[in-house]
Design an enzyme around this catalytic site. Structure first.
Site, PDB file in Angstrom:
ATOM      1  CG  HIS A  15      -0.455   0.065   2.513  1.00 13.38           C
ATOM      2  ND1 HIS A  15      -1.014   0.043   3.785  1.00 13.38           N
ATOM      3  CD2 HIS A  15       0.866   0.149   2.853  1.00 13.38           C
ATOM      4  CE1 HIS A  15      -0.270   0.135   4.627  1.00 13.38           C
ATOM      5  NE2 HIS A  15       0.864   0.210   4.351  1.00 13.38           N
ATOM      6  CB  CYS A  34       3.345   5.113   5.334  1.00  9.03           C
ATOM      7  SG  CYS A  34       3.852   4.255   6.685  1.00  9.03           S
ATOM      8  CG  HIS A  40       5.422   0.469   2.667  1.00 16.79           C
ATOM      9  ND1 HIS A  40       4.669   1.703   2.566  1.00 16.79           N
ATOM     10  CD2 HIS A  40       4.855  -0.183   3.878  1.00 16.79           C
ATOM     11  CE1 HIS A  40       3.949   1.773   3.457  1.00 16.79           C
ATOM     12  NE2 HIS A  40       4.088   0.768   4.431  1.00 16.79           N
ATOM     13  CG  HIS A  42       2.789  -3.817   6.075  1.00 15.15           C
ATOM     14  ND1 HIS A  42       3.645  -3.567   6.816  1.00 15.15           N
ATOM     15  CD2 HIS A  42       2.234  -2.824   5.757  1.00 15.15           C
ATOM     16  CE1 HIS A  42       3.804  -2.241   6.973  1.00 15.15           C
ATOM     17  NE2 HIS A  42       2.802  -1.758   6.098  1.00 15.15           N
ATOM     18  CG  ASP A  80      -2.132 -13.894  -1.677  1.00 14.59           C
ATOM     19  OD1 ASP A  80      -1.419 -13.513  -0.875  1.00 14.59           O
ATOM     20  OD2 ASP A  80      -2.059 -14.976  -2.148  1.00 14.59           O
ATOM     21  CG  HIS A  81       1.166 -11.930  -3.757  1.00 13.82           C
ATOM     22  ND1 HIS A  81       1.003 -13.103  -2.805  1.00 13.82           N
ATOM     23  CD2 HIS A  81       2.452 -12.024  -3.612  1.00 13.82           C
ATOM     24  CE1 HIS A  81       2.084 -13.747  -2.472  1.00 13.82           C
ATOM     25  NE2 HIS A  81       3.026 -13.004  -2.861  1.00 13.82           N
ATOM     26  CD  GLU A 124       0.577  -1.553   9.127  1.00 11.42           C
ATOM     27  OE1 GLU A 124       0.144  -0.962   8.122  1.00 11.42           O
ATOM     28  OE2 GLU A 124       0.571  -0.983  10.090  1.00 11.42           O
TER      29      GLU A 124
END
Ligand code: NI
Length: 138
Positions: A15, A34, A40, A42, A80-81, A124
């Site tokens: 995100h 961020c 980046h 998580h 996912d991804h 997170e």
């Protein structure tokens, strides 16, 4: 007596925290690193809580296979991804903080037909976790 079932899932996703209508300086001041334009990621740990009567025949609140396939279809297939800002429609106009990820995932799961979705919790990082609890219980 109240019994809850917690089930854990995990997914990597990326995100970027920024608001397009804000200047770079304002985004940097509020979101810091961020707001990095390259985003980046998580490894999110998602926990889903369900509650409801225990079926006397099966001894279960809900069959885990039913819950798993529902979570897979409603959440994991999309998240996912994913680069959430662009690939999750709810985040086109909404900053994908983990607070908002909790809320969006809860809304996606709220229609589970086999039991009441009580809440979701998302870790997170090892230091941050967030929980969204259903507003009312049956
Ligand atoms: Ni982040």
């Amino acid at each position: 007596m109240r019994l809850s079932l917690w089930r854990r899932y995990s997914f990597p996703a990326s995100h970027r925290l920024f608001r397009a209508e804000w200047s770079a300086e304002q985004n940097d001041r509020i979101f810091g690193k961020c707001a990095n334009p390259y985003s980046h990621g998580h490894n999110y740990e998602l926990e889903v809580a369900v509650t409801g009567p225990v079926d006397p025949a099966t001894g279960m609140i809900a069959n885990l296979a039913d819950l798993d396939s529902f979570v897979q279809r409603k959440v994991l297939d999309a998240f996912d991804h994913a680069y959430m800002n662009e690939q999750i429609p709810e985040f086109r106009e909404c900053v994908p903080t983990t607070e908002n990820v909790c809320r969006v995932i809860f809304q996606r799961l709220a229609g589970f037909p086999r039991a009441h979705i009580e809440g979701v919790r998302i870790e997170e990082t090892g230091k941050n976790s967030f929980e969204y609890a259903a507003p009312s219980n049956p």
